[in-house]
Design an enzyme around this catalytic site. Sequence first.
Site, PDB file in Angstrom:
ATOM      1  N   ASP A  39       3.861 -14.359  -1.932  1.00 56.90           N
ATOM      2  CA  ASP A  39       5.170 -14.633  -2.510  1.00 56.90           C
ATOM      3  C   ASP A  39       6.262 -14.041  -1.616  1.00 56.90           C
ATOM      4  O   ASP A  39       6.004 -13.106  -0.846  1.00 56.90           O
ATOM      5  CB  ASP A  39       5.275 -14.033  -3.908  1.00 56.90           C
ATOM      6  N   TYR A  67      -4.551  -4.871  -1.531  1.00 56.75           N
ATOM      7  CA  TYR A  67      -3.096  -4.752  -1.702  1.00 56.75           C
ATOM      8  C   TYR A  67      -2.728  -3.324  -2.062  1.00 56.75           C
ATOM      9  O   TYR A  67      -3.512  -2.598  -2.677  1.00 56.75           O
ATOM     10  CB  TYR A  67      -2.611  -5.658  -2.848  1.00 56.75           C
ATOM     11  N   ASP A  81       7.265  -9.545 -12.381  1.00 59.51           N
ATOM     12  CA  ASP A  81       7.716  -8.649 -11.328  1.00 59.51           C
ATOM     13  C   ASP A  81       9.202  -8.374 -11.521  1.00 59.51           C
ATOM     14  O   ASP A  81       9.848  -8.965 -12.395  1.00 59.51           O
ATOM     15  CB  ASP A  81       7.415  -9.214  -9.931  1.00 59.51           C
ATOM     16  N   ARG A 173       0.548  -9.184  -9.880  1.00 59.13           N
ATOM     17  CA  ARG A 173       1.617  -8.945 -10.855  1.00 59.13           C
ATOM     18  C   ARG A 173       1.103  -9.111 -12.289  1.00 59.13           C
ATOM     19  O   ARG A 173       1.556  -8.410 -13.200  1.00 59.13           O
ATOM     20  CB  ARG A 173       2.833  -9.828 -10.585  1.00 59.13           C
TER      21      ARG A 173
END
Length: 289
Positions: A39, A67, A81, A173
Amino acid sequence: MANGIIIIDKPAGWTSMDVCAKLRGILKTKKIGHAGTLDPMATGVLPVFVGRATRAVSFAEGGEKEYVAGLRLGLVTNTQDTEGETLTQSPVAVRREELEAVLPRFTGEISQIPPMFSAIKINGQKLYDLARQGKEVERKARAVTIFALEVVEQVSETDYILRIRCSKGTYVRTLCHDIGQALGCGGCMFSLRRTMAAGFTLDESVTLEQMQEGGEALLRPTDSLFRDRPDYRLKTEKQEERCRNGNPFFIRENLPEGEYRIYGREGEFLCLSRLQGDTMTSLKNFFGA
């Protein structure tokens, strides 16, 4: 024409397609694709494939990813988010020990309901298009695997840094949102950096600025994607002829079955193949135009 793999450290604010468009200009080629979309708010490892290497994209998308994510407790948004609209905001009285205590519930194979703000299609329509119209549709839960999940740092009373190692298809998320729900205060993601994808790490990545200066010289060879597989160098002219014609070929050595990187007699990487018994069959060829 340029051929190979470049591991980009994607900057914030860029889409994965923006990165590919920039690289098309730098490398003066149209044949460029990426594996594992990030993203715009996310940064980090984005494997990009150039020329013949684009044939390898499907092999790069399915592996584990890692991540480092920012979890903000007490805030729930429509995008899960901090770039979305606030839905609820709650006081937070959660200690680090309480957060760490719920993480095992989100480790292993878990079910996630994909967020409305995602590129998943339902009845031919992308969810984020429907979400922007104020619509919400039922989504089926999907099974994903969280191989590792830990708190790296507590930044404030509400903000934590998590490290996540997960399977393809995991929405970090959504993971942050679900952890917040489990703690009773809500939560969302405030930052995301991918540190590993397709076996490549941040240490192996370059910036777009470095790519602008170094260009084609920074490309990695296509076979670097398959470095975890053993290699096999063709021994005879007949083997190479059959291989280059897309036909299975036989080997005399007693080798374990599985996938192999196949090289020509002169050392050129030709294909990824699978050995069954004494027969080597190509899975994907990387030679030719």
